[in-house]
Design an enzyme around this catalytic site. Structure first.
Site, PDB file in Angstrom:
ATOM      1  N   HIS A  14       0.647  -1.407  -0.234  1.00  0.00           N
ATOM      2  CA  HIS A  14      -0.207  -0.033   0.102  1.00  0.00           C
ATOM      3  C   HIS A  14       1.007   1.628  -0.264  1.00  0.00           C
ATOM      4  CE1 HIS A  14       0.532   0.739   4.278  1.00  0.00           C
ATOM      5  NE2 HIS A  14       0.172  -0.699   4.622  1.00  0.00           N
ATOM      6  N   HIS A  28       3.320   1.434   2.314  1.00  0.00           N
ATOM      7  CA  HIS A  28       4.558   0.835   2.205  1.00  0.00           C
ATOM      8  C   HIS A  28       6.282   1.151   1.169  1.00  0.00           C
ATOM      9  CE1 HIS A  28       1.985  -2.933   3.382  1.00  0.00           C
ATOM     10  NE2 HIS A  28       2.879  -2.399   4.437  1.00  0.00           N
ATOM     11  N   CYS A  73      -0.518  -8.258  22.014  1.00  0.00           N
ATOM     12  CA  CYS A  73      -0.538  -7.898  20.670  1.00  0.00           C
ATOM     13  C   CYS A  73      -1.178  -8.967  19.126  1.00  0.00           C
ATOM     14  CB  CYS A  73      -1.165  -6.288  20.395  1.00  0.00           C
ATOM     15  SG  CYS A  73      -2.365  -5.558  19.111  1.00  0.00           S
ATOM     16  N   CYS A 120       0.056  -6.245  16.782  1.00  0.00           N
ATOM     17  CA  CYS A 120       1.295  -5.560  16.561  1.00  0.00           C
ATOM     18  C   CYS A 120       2.953  -6.160  16.585  1.00  0.00           C
ATOM     19  CB  CYS A 120       1.371  -4.728  17.793  1.00  0.00           C
ATOM     20  SG  CYS A 120       0.912  -3.459  18.392  1.00  0.00           S
ATOM     21  N   CYS A 148      -5.821  -3.108  22.536  1.00  0.00           N
ATOM     22  CA  CYS A 148      -5.250  -2.068  22.448  1.00  0.00           C
ATOM     23  C   CYS A 148      -4.598  -0.988  21.877  1.00  0.00           C
ATOM     24  CB  CYS A 148      -4.023  -3.202  20.919  1.00  0.00           C
ATOM     25  SG  CYS A 148      -2.523  -2.202  20.354  1.00  0.00           S
ATOM     26  N   HIS A 188      -4.219  -1.121  17.261  1.00  0.00           N
ATOM     27  CA  HIS A 188      -5.041  -1.425  16.740  1.00  0.00           C
ATOM     28  C   HIS A 188      -6.379  -1.373  17.068  1.00  0.00           C
ATOM     29  CE1 HIS A 188      -1.204  -2.695  15.226  1.00  0.00           C
ATOM     30  NE2 HIS A 188      -1.728  -3.132  14.388  1.00  0.00           N
ATOM     31  N   LYS A 240      -7.919   8.699   7.426  1.00  0.00           N
ATOM     32  CA  LYS A 240      -6.234   7.714   8.100  1.00  0.00           C
ATOM     33  C   LYS A 240      -6.634   6.498   6.416  1.00  0.00           C
ATOM     34  CE  LYS A 240      -6.520   4.934  12.387  1.00  0.00           C
ATOM     35  NZ  LYS A 240      -6.397   3.906  11.718  1.00  0.00           N
ATOM     36  N   LYS A 247      -7.559  -0.145   6.680  1.00  0.00           N
ATOM     37  CA  LYS A 247      -7.052  -1.696   5.900  1.00  0.00           C
ATOM     38  C   LYS A 247      -8.458  -1.758   5.372  1.00  0.00           C
ATOM     39  CE  LYS A 247      -4.758  -6.226   5.746  1.00  0.00           C
ATOM     40  NZ  LYS A 247      -4.586  -7.149   7.136  1.00  0.00           N
TER      41      LYS A 247
HETATM   42  N1  MSP Z   1       7.303  -6.472   9.567  1.00  0.00           N
HETATM   43  C1  MSP Z   1       7.114  -5.268  10.123  1.00  0.00           C
HETATM   44  C2  MSP Z   1       8.556  -4.304  10.763  1.00  0.00           C
HETATM   45  C3  MSP Z   1       9.371  -5.624  10.619  1.00  0.00           C
HETATM   46  S1  MSP Z   1      10.737  -4.573  10.216  1.00  0.00           S
HETATM   47  C4  MSP Z   1      12.198  -5.410  11.240  1.00  0.00           C
HETATM   48  C5  MSP Z   1       6.065  -4.139   9.662  1.00  0.00           C
HETATM   49  N2  MSP Z   1       5.410  -4.356   9.098  1.00  0.00           N
HETATM   50  S2  MSP Z   1       4.252  -3.661   8.349  1.00  0.00           S
HETATM   51  O1  MSP Z   1       3.835  -4.117   7.330  1.00  0.00           O
HETATM   52  O2  MSP Z   1       3.130  -3.813   8.753  1.00  0.00           O
HETATM   53  O3  MSP Z   1       4.844  -2.450   8.424  1.00  0.00           O
HETATM   54  C6  MSP Z   1       5.448  -1.706   7.446  1.00  0.00           C
HETATM   55  C7  MSP Z   1       5.997  -0.239   7.451  1.00  0.00           C
HETATM   56  O4  MSP Z   1       5.222   0.454   6.934  1.00  0.00           O
HETATM   57  C8  MSP Z   1       6.050   0.207   8.996  1.00  0.00           C
HETATM   58  O5  MSP Z   1       7.063   0.481   8.458  1.00  0.00           O
HETATM   59  C9  MSP Z   1       5.165   1.200   8.807  1.00  0.00           C
HETATM   60  O6  MSP Z   1       5.213   2.532   9.632  1.00  0.00           O
HETATM   61  C10 MSP Z   1       4.884   2.115   8.043  1.00  0.00           C
HETATM   62  N3  MSP Z   1       3.187   2.208   7.718  1.00  0.00           N
HETATM   63  C11 MSP Z   1       1.860   0.984   7.318  1.00  0.00           C
HETATM   64  N4  MSP Z   1       1.363   2.283   7.406  1.00  0.00           N
HETATM   65  C12 MSP Z   1       1.594   3.732   6.998  1.00  0.00           C
HETATM   66  C13 MSP Z   1       0.858   4.789   6.477  1.00  0.00           C
HETATM   67  N5  MSP Z   1      -0.415   5.055   7.046  1.00  0.00           N
HETATM   68  N6  MSP Z   1       2.031   6.368   6.461  1.00  0.00           N
HETATM   69  C14 MSP Z   1       3.205   5.638   6.053  1.00  0.00           C
HETATM   70  N7  MSP Z   1       3.544   4.402   6.826  1.00  0.00           N
HETATM   71  C15 MSP Z   1       2.927   3.553   7.039  1.00  0.00           C
HETATM   72  O7  MSP Z   1       5.582  -3.118  10.732  1.00  0.00           O
END
Ligand code: MSP
Length: 677
Positions: A25, A28, A133, A136, A151, A154, A309, A312
């Site tokens: 997304h 990422h 959680c 998390c 949590c 979440h 926001k 998901k």
């Molecule tokens: N798997 C763990 C990370 C492990 S690193 C050793 C994880 N994965 S995640 O897929 O949930 O999130 C990955 C990244 O996406 C995180 O840095 C998180 O901050 C980022 N984001 C998720 N939603 C976001 C936004 N809305 N905006 C910016 N970044 C966001 O956490």
């Protein structure tokens, strides 16, 4: 002026490895594009640069997501991981390595890291009882939870975990961590985030449970296969495991005393604590010295989309890959990196995306190129004037421009990406002003060929430099610019700094005919694109389940032979599970003016904000009768637009005639947001 210590010549940048319970997304994409732009910047500077990304594939969350999808964990992670791997090139983000935590190369090395920590006496067996959680993948203390054991991140109920576990002696590292933050203020950036981490550690650290016995989807603990490693121990190690064994040449990217290497972890602010507290503590426990820790953990902010926001369930309809296919990867990269201050929260606004596309990309950069090439064709028959560097016009190639070039580099070095772009575009703006003031057409009219040549050669020089400076963020358009300018493609080489400096010869041989770098589009095209990018809700039936439970067309078409009423006679488990049924609690309810059948409800689904749901319930219920009622909600139904700003984001299940409806409900103890399946 802007003298600063030389940057190490090796640069290793990492993104978090993404959980495969979701598809790529915009959040990422943001980190991945930022990491790629930094990689490209350092390559330009002649550094050896390496970018790592990948997928985080173990843990309870993934095990459950696989079960929900009706797949084995391995088949599930293989599928979703491939989607991440294929996604990034669509945004022109080209990692040097893509690591998966289920790969043997990772599992073997993470076990090695565990063994080193164990050998140093920093793991011990005990028994754990506390809240966990799954969202998390983290234990929670009672004071971190909201009332009702929810949590705070979440907004979902946490689970009580009681089992035998290995503890990691985190508390032992409290003082070393505080000394690290004090001695290396750059270790955590930005500053405000660093202060949060320091206060957290100063508040006292507790030993951390780092293994689980109640599920199997993880890396087995060496010599104790009843345990699998805590998913964060496993995941954080990827930054190190991806560089291979101790003697692997890739280890040259890992920092160490006297080593010419800088390693930067880019992470979202929500996972900073894991990276800035646990990760260095694991490494210290494994025998790494302070010099051998990563150079920096940089926390960026969170994105919202059009002010909302990112959810998901609805994903706000925005897919970064579709965006890149519509507007080109460079425009999406530019918007992400320019509109959002790196390190702060920011909004990805579609209207602003189009406005910036036109203002910065088409009108400032694209237009400068087109005007200059057009004028050269017209005034010098397309032959770029050949002048020595010191014959160029200092009215444009001034100290100001030189300082902006250096400032941009300094800002890239400091990870102030948005500001680096600001400095770069300031040069393009100066060049556009210069065209107007220098007015080469007037000089041509006067017959002053020498002046025409000076002006055009100066502009071509600046465009050549700009083609280099924009390349980390606009890699494709930079190449197009260079081709039109008759310049060779950029070929970074180790030890060769390509960042613009005077006298480097940024003027090409044969110019090409100008082609718009960023084609413009009008408001109608913009509206049409917006409709494709942010899909409108599907036409829905009524707002109650009596009719609307017949799910989406996609589900109906894939199912078994239809019954007489057109509905399929059976559906698969995957088709059923695609419908997200969740328990909700009505918090507010009101009539809808001029619509005597509709009520507007605000329903608690365990999300950060209440869901607005518009339902045809008014002939049976008064608004007051519904407040505090437990209901069952189809939570992932496309929003339905009733017009005049009235949009429903879900549907309640009910049965019966419209003046005697009975609502589907759930028992009192069930937390809002719980899924029915
Ligand atoms: N798997 C763990 C990370 C492990 S690193 C050793 C994880 N994965 S995640 O897929 O949930 O999130 C990955 C990244 O996406 C995180 O840095 C998180 O901050 C980022 N984001 C998720 N939603 C976001 C936004 N809305 N905006 C910016 N970044 C966001 O956490």
């Amino acid at each position: 002026m802007l003298d600063r210590p030389a940057m190490p010549s090796r640069f290793y940048v990492t993104t978090p490895i993404y959980y495969v319970n979701d598809v790529p997304h915009l959040g990422h994409a943001y980190t991945t594009v930022a990491a790629d732009a930094l990689r490209r910047y350092h390559l330009l500077r002649g550094h050896e640069a390496r970018m790592l990304t990948g997928t985080d594939e173990h843990g309870l969350k993934i095990e459950r997501a696989a079960a929900e999808a009706g797949k084995t964990p391995q088949a599930f992670v293989d599928d979703v991981s491939a989607r991440f791997r294929e996604a990034w090139p669509i945004l022109s983000a080209i990692p040097d390595d893509f690591i998966r935590t289920t790969e043997p190369r990772h599992e073997a090395r993470v076990q090695e890291l565990w063994r080193r920590v164990a050998a140093n006496g920093d793991l011990y067996k005990g028994s754990y009882e506390d809240w966990y959680c799954v969202g998390c993948e983290s234990f929670k203390t009672e004071k971190e939870l909201l009332p009702g054991n929810i949590c705070a991140l979440h907004l979902k109920p946490v689970e009580k975990v009681q089992e035998e576990t290995y503890f990691f002696r985190l508390a032992k590292f409290e003082q070393r961590l505080l000394a690290l933050y004090r001695d290396r203020p750059d270790f955590i950036q930005p500053e405000s985030r660093r202060n949060e981490v320091v206060s957290f550690v100063e508040g006292g650290l507790k030993d951390l449970s780092v293994s689980r016995t109640s599920f199997r989807w993880g890396v087995p603990v060496p010599d104790d296969p009843a345990h699998v490693m805590y998913v964060w121990f496993d995941a954080l190690a990827n930054y190190w495991t991806a560089l291979g064994g101790d003697t692997d040449p890739l280890q040259r990217f890992w920092p160490g005393k006297g080593k010419d290497a800088r390693a930067v972890h880019l992470v979202g602010k929500d996972i900073l604590r894991f990276h800035a507290v646990y990760w260095p503590a694991f490494l210290l426990a494994a025998g790494f010295t302070e010099d051998e820790l990563p150079s920096q953990v940089f926390a960026h902010g969170f994105l919202t989309i059009d002010g909302q926001k990112m959810s998901k369930a609805l994903r706000n309809g925005v897919d970064p890959l579709r965006l890149a296919r519509e507007l080109g990867p460079d425009a999406v990269r530019y918007q992400l990196l320019r509109a959002i201050a790196f390190g702060q929260d920011g909004d990805f606004d579609h209207k602003e995306l189009f406005a910036r596309y036109h203002a910065d990309l088409a009108n400032t950069l694209g237009n400068l190129l087109q005007r200059t090439l057009g004028l050269t064709t017209k005034l010098t028959a397309g032959k770029p004037p050949r002048l020595a560097h010191d014959a160029l016009d200092t009215a444009l190639l001034s100290d100001e421009v030189r300082e902006l070039e250096q400032l941009a580099a300094q800002r890239w070095d400091n990870l102030e990406i948005h500001r680096a772009l600001e400095s770069t575009w300031a040069i393009a703006a100066l060049a556009n002003q210069y065209v107007d003031h220098a007015a080469p057409w007037a000089a041509a009219k006067r017959g002053d060929t020498a002046r025409v040549e000076v002006i055009l050669a100066t502009l071509l020089e600046v465009l050549g430099r700009l083609s280099v400076m924009v390349s980390p963020v606009l890699p494709n358009k930079s190449e197009e610019m260079r081709a039109q300018l008759g310049l060779a493609p950029l070929l970074p080489a180790i030890g060769q700094d390509l960042w613009p400096t005077a006298g480097k010869g940024h003027r090409g041989e044969a110019l090409q005919t100008a082609k718009p770098l960023f084609p413009t589009f009008d408001k109608d095209a913009e509206r049409a694109m917006l409709e494709r990018l942010v899909p409108k809700p599907e036409p829905a039936t009524t707002a109650t389940a009596t009719t609307a439970i017949a799910p989406s067309a996609a589900i109906a078409t894939a199912a078994a032979p239809p019954r007489a009423d057109g509905a399929p006679s059976s559906i698969t488990y995957e088709q059923f599970i695609a419908v997200e049924l969740r328990v909700g609690v009505v918090r507010e309810c009101e009539r809808v003016p001029k619509k005597d059948k509709l009520l507007r409800l605000r329903v608690d689904l365990g999300e950060q904000e209440l869901r607005v749901i518009v339902a045809g319930l008014a002939q049976t219920f008064t608004p007051e009768a519904l407040v505090d009622r437990r209901v069952v909600v189809v939570a992932n139904l496309a929003p339905r637009d009733f017009g005049k700003g009235l949009v429903s984001h879900g549907m309640l299940l009910a049965t019966g005639p419209s003046d005697a409806l009975a609502l589907a409900s759930a028992p009192d103890g069930v937390a809002p947001g719980s899924r029915l399946k």
